[in-house]
Design an enzyme around this catalytic site. Structure first.
Site, PDB file in Angstrom:
ATOM      1  N   TYR A 201      40.323  44.077  30.093  1.00  0.00           N
ATOM      2  CA  TYR A 201      39.030  43.515  29.713  1.00  0.00           C
ATOM      3  C   TYR A 201      37.916  44.421  30.234  1.00  0.00           C
ATOM      4  O   TYR A 201      37.907  44.811  31.392  1.00  0.00           O
ATOM      5  CB  TYR A 201      38.860  42.107  30.285  1.00  0.00           C
ATOM      6  CG  TYR A 201      39.904  41.133  29.809  1.00  0.00           C
ATOM      7  CD1 TYR A 201      40.035  40.832  28.459  1.00  0.00           C
ATOM      8  CD2 TYR A 201      40.753  40.502  30.710  1.00  0.00           C
ATOM      9  CE1 TYR A 201      40.994  39.929  28.016  1.00  0.00           C
ATOM     10  CE2 TYR A 201      41.710  39.597  30.278  1.00  0.00           C
ATOM     11  CZ  TYR A 201      41.825  39.315  28.937  1.00  0.00           C
ATOM     12  OH  TYR A 201      42.773  38.427  28.509  1.00  0.00           O
ATOM     13  N   HIS A 257      35.042  39.057  27.268  1.00  0.00           N
ATOM     14  CA  HIS A 257      35.341  38.405  28.546  1.00  0.00           C
ATOM     15  C   HIS A 257      34.100  38.318  29.433  1.00  0.00           C
ATOM     16  O   HIS A 257      34.191  38.416  30.661  1.00  0.00           O
ATOM     17  CB  HIS A 257      36.477  39.128  29.272  1.00  0.00           C
ATOM     18  CG  HIS A 257      37.471  38.172  29.888  1.00  0.00           C
ATOM     19  ND1 HIS A 257      37.236  37.526  31.069  1.00  0.00           N
ATOM     20  CD2 HIS A 257      38.687  37.754  29.469  1.00  0.00           C
ATOM     21  CE1 HIS A 257      38.265  36.757  31.364  1.00  0.00           C
ATOM     22  NE2 HIS A 257      39.166  36.866  30.399  1.00  0.00           N
TER      23      HIS A 257
END
Length: 447
Positions: A201, A257
């Site tokens: 992420y 994210h």
């Protein structure tokens, strides 16, 4: 009167309606006394909760917590997922110390009443620890109800709206070329929806440069470094390359994210619009919800949101305002099947689809709960795929299965998943989690 009763016995209950008219006045109660109540009309005997306990295990490395609700009916119990992998040990205490005492002696059939009572019993609510415990209880009660009704849970939610559950899976690599190759392999396996990430992420791991905070000895040894500028530049390039290499038919997804500033997320999403993402997930943290209004004005890219929400009420305003397109609930965190169904039904009114959060730190029981809802709701969107290791299957039997990009459930009463407690005990949980990601100067980046 005696002669009339004897006649009814001989002729049978099927023709008794006409005979009752002729004989003028035998009551329904009298008729049932003579014939007996049909099995479908008999009330089920009440069943009470005998005990509630937590089962902790980590066969794939992530901490998993399962709630087991045992009943006064011999052999009847239910399982639910209460996994809060980052603080698993605290959830165990909440279940064994508080939830057990709260539940013992209550009727297993009254799920709504028990959910509402448990939700407010701590006075302060919405915390992740107690919500996970409540989620496990709720799913276990639905498991029991399915077993009592001799039906899979999806039948109790309205029956199947689709033959199986389309899923997206994860592809990635440290370069666009590596990501494209990963996508091609998954397409060969039958997947039609694939999430693409370059590195972890925020491209964590794709940049091997030594950050300044590490050189200065700031932060922890295992803390990760994210170069925000590099990430923001890499995502549009990755989408462009993967789309060219893999074609226009494959549906591509991506998860921000919440790791960049809202305005940077908006600008990046605008850049990938031409590559037609199926959705972009979690552009903003829960602390930045008002930015969605600006995002909606800036781009038509579909958005998924809600993984970090604790309370079902957090979905109300964004859904009414249609700020996102996919409901990204973590069912084992939001409170279980009962509240997830309420949010899903609300989404139908606003044309917002489901996309339950299904990572590896959800137990097979939790994945089964997702799948049963997925099968039943009309406004289903997509489900996150999962693969279970051999160790996991030794602990949990009846896991949901994957075939050519579709998930299916074990077609038995309840949620369909069972647990081997002796096997589960071989894999004790830990207490460490590593979610620290920092900027070059050491500032913590929120997930």
């Amino acid at each position: 009167m005696n002669s009339r009763r004897e006649t009814l016995k001989k002729i049978g209950f099927g023709s008794s309606a006409g005979l009752l008219g002729l004989f003028g006045g035998i009551s329904t109660a009298e008729a049932r006394e003579q014939q007996g109540t049909p099995s479908y009309a008999k009330a089920m005997a009440p069943v009470k909760i005998k005990s509630v306990k937590a089962i902790a295990t980590a066969p794939q490395g992530s901490n998993l917590i399962v709630v087991k609700v045992e009943t006064t009916e011999p052999g009847l119990y239910g399982l639910g997922c209460a996994t809060f992998t980052q603080r698993a040990a605290v959830v165990v205490v909440a279940i064994n110390t508080y939830l057990n005492e709260f539940c013992v002696g209550k009727d297993v059939d009254n799920i709504e009443d028990m959910w509402q009572a448990a939700y407010v019993s701590s006075y302060w609510r919405n915390g992740p620890v107690l919500n996970n415990a409540l989620s496990g209880l709720d799913q276990a009660l639905w498991d029991i109800k399915g077993k009592r009704a001799n039906m899979p849970v999806y039948q109790l939610l309205g029956g199947k709206a689709r033959f199986a559950i389309p899923c997206y899976t994860h592809a990635g690599g440290n370069t666009p070329e590596a990501a494209a190759e990963s996508v091609k392999k998954l397409m060969e396996d039958g997947y039609k929806y694939i999430r693409i990430q370059q590195g972890g992420y925020g491209a964590v791991g794709a940049n091997t440069a030594q950050p300044d905070f590490k050189a200065a000895g700031f932060g922890g040894q295992t803390d990760n470094y994210m170069n925000e500028r590099m990430y923001l530049k890499s995502v549009p390039k990755m989408f462009e390359y993967v789309r060219k290499q893999c074609g226009d038919e494959i549906e591509l997804l991506h998860d921000i994210h919440e790791r960049v500033q809202p305005i940077d997320a908006i600008n990046m999403i605008k850049q990938v619009e031409e590559y037609r993402p199926f959705f972009i997930e979690d552009p903003f943290s829960p602390e930045n919800m008002k930015w969605f209004a600006q995002l909606r004005q800036a781009t038509s890219v579909p958005i998924a949101m809600g993984e970090l929400f604790n309370n079902i009420n957090e979905f109300k305003e964004p859904m009414v305002n249609q700020w996102f397109d996919f409901i990204r609930i973590h069912v084992s965190q939001i409170g279980g099947i009962t509240p997830a169904m309420k949010v899903a039904r609300l989404g139908e009114w606003f044309n917002i689809r489901t996309a339950w959060h299904g990572p590896g730190d959800v137990s097979p029981v939790g994945h089964a709960a997702h799948a049963h809802i997925d099968l039943a709701v009309w406004n289903f969107g997509i489900q996150e795929a999962v693969q279970f290791s051999d160790k996991m299957k030794e602990v949990f039997s009846g896991c949901p299965t994957m075939n050519k990009g579709y998930m299916s459930v074990n077609e038995v009463p309840g949620l369909g998943v069972d647990i081997n407690e002796k096997e589960a005990a071989k894999y004790p949980i830990g207490t460490k989690s590593n979610w620290q990601v920092r900027k070059i100067d050491g500032t913590i980046i929120r997930p």
